[in-house]
Design an enzyme around this catalytic site. Structure first.
Site, PDB file in Angstrom:
ATOM      1  N   ASP A 162       0.824  -1.213   0.000  1.00 36.64           N
ATOM      2  CA  ASP A 162       0.000   0.000   0.000  1.00 36.64           C
ATOM      3  C   ASP A 162       0.859   1.265   0.000  1.00 36.64           C
ATOM      4  OD1 ASP A 162      -2.443   1.331  -0.013  1.00 36.64           O
ATOM      5  OD2 ASP A 162      -2.482   1.504   2.167  1.00 36.64           O
TER       6      ASP A 162
ATOM      7  N   ASN B 127       1.115   3.453  -2.956  1.00 37.89           N
ATOM      8  CA  ASN B 127       1.569   3.911  -4.280  1.00 37.89           C
ATOM      9  C   ASN B 127       1.037   5.300  -4.619  1.00 37.89           C
ATOM     10  OD1 ASN B 127       2.572   1.359  -4.482  1.00 37.89           O
ATOM     11  ND2 ASN B 127       1.100   0.636  -6.016  1.00 37.89           N
TER      12      ASN B 127
ATOM     13  N   HIS C  67       1.942   3.530  -9.109  1.00 39.16           N
ATOM     14  CA  HIS C  67       1.737   2.095  -9.346  1.00 39.16           C
ATOM     15  C   HIS C  67       2.922   1.509 -10.134  1.00 39.16           C
ATOM     16  CE1 HIS C  67      -2.095   2.404  -7.507  1.00 39.16           C
ATOM     17  NE2 HIS C  67      -2.664   3.116  -8.460  1.00 39.16           N
TER      18      HIS C  67
ATOM     19  N   LEU D 112      10.395 -20.211  -5.435  1.00 32.15           N
ATOM     20  CA  LEU D 112       9.423 -19.387  -4.702  1.00 32.15           C
ATOM     21  C   LEU D 112       8.003 -19.574  -5.257  1.00 32.15           C
ATOM     22  CD1 LEU D 112       8.828 -16.984  -2.711  1.00 32.15           C
ATOM     23  CD2 LEU D 112       9.242 -15.467  -4.660  1.00 32.15           C
TER      24      LEU D 112
ATOM     25  N   SER E  84      -7.880  -4.509   5.548  1.00 35.35           N
ATOM     26  CA  SER E  84      -8.509  -4.193   4.252  1.00 35.35           C
ATOM     27  C   SER E  84      -8.952  -5.442   3.472  1.00 35.35           C
ATOM     28  CB  SER E  84      -7.578  -3.328   3.387  1.00 35.35           C
ATOM     29  OG  SER E  84      -7.315  -2.102   4.028  1.00 35.35           O
TER      30      SER E  84
HETATM   31  C1  IPE Z   1      -5.373  -2.600   0.086  1.00 38.87           C
HETATM   32  O1  IPE Z   1      -5.129  -1.249  -0.077  1.00 38.87           O
HETATM   33  C2  IPE Z   1      -5.405  -3.293  -1.252  1.00 38.87           C
HETATM   34  C3  IPE Z   1      -4.136  -3.376  -1.958  1.00 38.87           C
HETATM   35  C4  IPE Z   1      -2.955  -2.994  -1.529  1.00 38.87           C
HETATM   36  C5  IPE Z   1      -4.221  -3.936  -3.268  1.00 38.87           C
HETATM   37  P1  IPE Z   1      -6.289  -0.153  -0.193  1.00 38.87           P
HETATM   38  O2  IPE Z   1      -5.608   1.130  -0.407  1.00 38.87           O
HETATM   39  O3  IPE Z   1      -7.289  -0.578  -1.197  1.00 38.87           O
HETATM   40  O4  IPE Z   1      -6.968  -0.235   1.246  1.00 38.87           O
HETATM   41  P2  IPE Z   1      -7.742   0.885   2.070  1.00 38.87           P
HETATM   42  O5  IPE Z   1      -8.764   1.481   1.151  1.00 38.87           O
HETATM   43  O6  IPE Z   1      -6.734   1.890   2.508  1.00 38.87           O
HETATM   44  O7  IPE Z   1      -8.322   0.164   3.247  1.00 38.87           O
HETATM   45  C1  IPE Z   2      -1.817   0.276  -3.321  1.00 36.94           C
HETATM   46  O1  IPE Z   2      -1.585   1.637  -3.338  1.00 36.94           O
HETATM   47  C2  IPE Z   2      -2.143  -0.282  -4.669  1.00 36.94           C
HETATM   48  C3  IPE Z   2      -3.576  -0.572  -4.868  1.00 36.94           C
HETATM   49  C4  IPE Z   2      -4.481  -0.537  -3.949  1.00 36.94           C
HETATM   50  C5  IPE Z   2      -3.982  -0.939  -6.198  1.00 36.94           C
HETATM   51  P1  IPE Z   2      -2.757   2.711  -3.272  1.00 36.94           P
HETATM   52  O2  IPE Z   2      -3.150   3.050  -4.659  1.00 36.94           O
HETATM   53  O3  IPE Z   2      -3.848   2.264  -2.389  1.00 36.94           O
HETATM   54  O4  IPE Z   2      -1.978   3.923  -2.623  1.00 36.94           O
HETATM   55  P2  IPE Z   2      -2.537   4.955  -1.544  1.00 36.94           P
HETATM   56  O5  IPE Z   2      -2.982   4.148  -0.357  1.00 36.94           O
HETATM   57  O6  IPE Z   2      -3.660   5.712  -2.191  1.00 36.94           O
HETATM   58  O7  IPE Z   2      -1.357   5.805  -1.226  1.00 36.94           O
HETATM   59 MG    MG Z   3      -4.169   2.474  -0.384  1.00 38.41          MG
END
Ligand code: IPE
Ligand code: IPE
Ligand code: MG
Length: 245
Positions: free
Chosen positions: A19, A21, A36, A130, A195
């Site tokens: 999480d 990105n 991403h 792996l 999440s």
């Molecule tokens: C969890 O992150 C899902 C992934 C990393 C793919 P989210 O960004 O979707 O989660 P929330 O919305 O902060 O709970």
């Molecule tokens: C995780 O990063 C990747 C996905 C959920 C696809 P986010 O896109 O949720 O990044 P933040 O949490 O908004 O920084």
């Molecule tokens: Mg996120």
């Protein structure tokens, strides 16, 4: 309790919620897509290190069923990134003896992406390095619903008596069937929640929350998380005396 009490827990399965990105790119004034892209780079560079550490199983959360609620453009960027990742990295992953499995619901994923997923699983099926599970269009609740449906069908077909349903039957009907539960879960990006990830499998998993955003996560930070894990006291409901037995 650290050092003097070092426990060296066995790390057979590492799970990561990748999480942060979006925040990484926003901080740099870049579009979210760049975050991403940075996230894929981070995963790519860590795979080699995780291989060196000889951790048998790795599960990464890359797209949740709840992420469909994001703007269409971001979703389409994420689909493109998975396409690109498989197209450009598959051969190298295969050469590195990595076995790929994409866990999650295949419904709703564009059909060409499903084909790429299937071809990556087929190509790497017999690899014994792996074991990489990529959770894509995945959520723990959706996985449990899917498992209940499969168990219900077995009952309806007369192959299963409801009285015989046990934890193994539920585990064996999850997307992760045959894979041991994670020992350590790392979530980057400082949020302290699950999440909807691996709800069943995380029952006794050690959880480590990392401040760094996923594109900044590197092998030094991973190594710190693993050191922390080795110092954890895993009891599984028991007390010290019964753990010795
Ligand atoms: C969890 O992150 C899902 C992934 C990393 C793919 P989210 O960004 O979707 O989660 P929330 O919305 O902060 O709970
Ligand atoms: C995780 O990063 C990747 C996905 C959920 C696809 P986010 O896109 O949720 O990044 P933040 O949490 O908004 O920084
Ligand atoms: Mg996120």
């Amino acid at each position: 309790m650290k050092d003097s009490n070092k426990r060296e827990n066995n790390l057979s399965h590492l799970a990561i919620i990748m999480d942060g990105n979006g925040r990484w790119s926003e901080k740099k004034g870049l579009p979210r897509e760049d975050g991403h892209i940075g996230g894929v780079k981070s995963l790519r560079s860590l795979l080699g290190y995780i291989g060196e550490l000889e951790i048998p199983y790795l599960t990464v959360f890359s797209f949740s069923t709840d992420n469909w609620k994001r703007p269409k453009s971001e979703i389409s960027n994420l689909m493109n990134l998975l396409r690109k990742f498989i197209q450009t990295d598959l051969i190298e992953l295969h050469m590195n003896n990595i076995k790929i499995r994409i866990i999650g619901n295949r419904e709703g994923i564009p059909s060409d992406v499903v084909k790429l997923i299937e071809s990556s699983e087929l190509l790497t099926e017999d690899n014994n390095g792996l074991y990489l599970q990529i959770a894509f269009n995945y959520s723990g609740r959706d996985e449990l619903v899917n498992s209940v449906k499969k168990i219900g069908s077995s009952i309806k077909a007369g192959d299963l008596d409801p009285h015989n349903i046990n934890e193994d039957i539920i585990s064996n009907n999850l997307f992760t069937a045959g894979v041991p539960d994670p020992d350590l879960l790392i979530r980057t990006g400082s949020e302290k929640r699950i999440s909807n990830f691996l709800l069943w499998q995380l029952a006794y998993t050690e959880i480590y929350f990392e401040e760094a955003l996923w594109p900044d996560f590197n092998k030094e930070l991973l190594s710190e998380a693993i050191d922390d894990f080795h110092n954890r006291y895993r009891r599984f409901g028991r007390i010290e005396e019964s753990l010795k037995k």
